[in-house]
Design an enzyme around this catalytic site. Structure first.
Site, mmCIF file in Angstrom:
data_model
loop_
_atom_site.group_PDB
_atom_site.id
_atom_site.type_symbol
_atom_site.label_atom_id
_atom_site.label_comp_id
_atom_site.label_asym_id
_atom_site.label_seq_id
_atom_site.Cartn_x
_atom_site.Cartn_y
_atom_site.Cartn_z
ATOM 1 N N ASP A 66 -11.383 2.038 3.703
ATOM 2 C CA ASP A 66 -11.670 0.607 3.365
ATOM 3 C C ASP A 66 -13.157 0.335 3.301
ATOM 4 O OD1 ASP A 66 -9.354 -1.030 3.395
ATOM 5 O OD2 ASP A 66 -9.241 -0.941 5.385
ATOM 6 N N LYS A 92 0.770 -1.148 -0.006
ATOM 7 C CA LYS A 92 -0.080 -0.103 -0.109
ATOM 8 C C LYS A 92 0.793 1.197 -0.162
ATOM 9 C CE LYS A 92 -3.787 -2.416 1.955
ATOM 10 N NZ LYS A 92 -4.566 -2.852 3.066
ATOM 11 N N GLN A 100 -5.117 -1.934 9.450
ATOM 12 C CA GLN A 100 -4.753 -3.130 8.477
ATOM 13 C C GLN A 100 -5.040 -4.231 9.724
ATOM 14 O OE1 GLN A 100 -3.401 -3.794 5.624
ATOM 15 N NE2 GLN A 100 -4.122 -5.914 5.935
#
Ligand code: NDP
Length: 262
Positions: free
Chosen positions: A98, A31, A75
């Site tokens: 997300d 990322k 994460q």
């Protein structure tokens, strides 16, 4: 990116990782690399395994309040002593790149959304770029997780697919998958969907990422048997995975625009 910056829109992504799970580390590094490639500012917060939930939520609160950070992601999975739900709920929905926050999940349900979870969004992008029309097609999604299966089904439904969601209690799975014009596998079991479970000519999209004992990555679909039957199929690695990262970049830019205009 230069045009956005001229307008005072400067995307910035904060990536939080708690603990030292090797797979999570690889995802976070990818990322960061993608941000560099796209010219997006990224900040990494690598917190030790023993970080308390309170400390993590305090960091998220600080990032929520910063104008130079347009997107925040933590994460997953987080260590067991931290509630995943509390973390998801703490991120400002306008910075939730997300799209896991219940506000964004609800927006996806009603079909009026800013952000779509990156993996299902990547799958849709692959479908669109391949010129495949979802409307009226039999779509089967194997897996019903909040991050892949459920939003995936919803996106296919919004495009007028006739959607079936399968899971671990589904009876006679092969009967369902063999009916699919578009089959999305998000199970987390290597080589789970075999060629004999696929309708000839079907579009087969493999979301699975499974690390094998020899360290190689393997999908949920047995590629060798499936490619002989499918009309189109995505490989693992190199299929949905890179698309997921691309959609994260898209969401981060979108977040910068949304935050600037709201
Ligand atoms: P989860 O473990 O959260 O969900 C797996 C789903 O598969 C569940 O709904 C489960 O059903 C279902 N399932 C398990 N066994 C069976 C079975 N025998 N028959 C039918 N369904 C079954 O996984 P995720 O959704 O998070 O991820 C799925 C896969 O996608 C993983 O390999 C993951 O690594 C990968 N992934 C890839 C990404 C990418 O960027 N390409 C991003 C995110 C995930 P039930 O609900 O009944 O338990």
């Amino acid at each position: 990116m230069a045009k956005l910056k001229e307008k005072g829109i400067n995307p910035g992504l904060a990536v939080i990782i708690v603990g030292d799970d090797p797979a999570s580390r690889v995802y976070v590094n990818n990322k960061k690399k993608a941000c560099e490639y796209c010219g997006i500012k990224s900040e990494e917060y690598a917190l030790p395994e023993g970080t308390t939930q309170e400390e993590l939520l305090k960091l998220i609160e600080e990032l929520n309040g910063r104008d130079d950070i347009s997107g925040i992601l933590c994460q997953l999975p987080v260590p067991e002593h931290i509630s995943e739900e509390a973390v998801i709920n703490a991120i400002d929905p306008k910075k939730d790149v997300d799209a896991f926050h219940p506000v964004n999940v609800g927006k996806i349900m009603v079909g009026n959304y800013d952000f779509v979870p990156c993996t299902p969004a990547g799958v849709m992008e692959l479908i669109h770029e391949s010129g495949i029309d979802v409307s009226g097609k039999e779509c089967v999604v194997v897996g019903r997780s909040n991050i892949v299966g459920k939003p995936q089904a919803m996106l296919l439904l919004h495009e007028n697919g006739t959607v079936t969601i399968c899971h671990s209690r589904t009876k006679d799975l092969a009967e369902k998958t063999k009916n699919a014009d578009i089959l999305v596998a998000a199970v987390g079991k290597p080589n789970f969907i075999t060629g004999d479970m696929i309708k000839p000519g079907a579009v087969v999209i493999d979301v699975g990422i499974n690390r094998m004992p020899d360290k190689k990555l393997c999908g949920d679909v047995e590629f060798e048997t499936a490619e002989k039957i499918a009309g189109a199929i995505t490989p693992v690695p190199g299929g949905v995975g890179p698309m997921t990262i691309a959609m994260l970049m898209k969401n981060t830019v979108k977040a910068a625009i949304v935050n600037k205009t709201k």
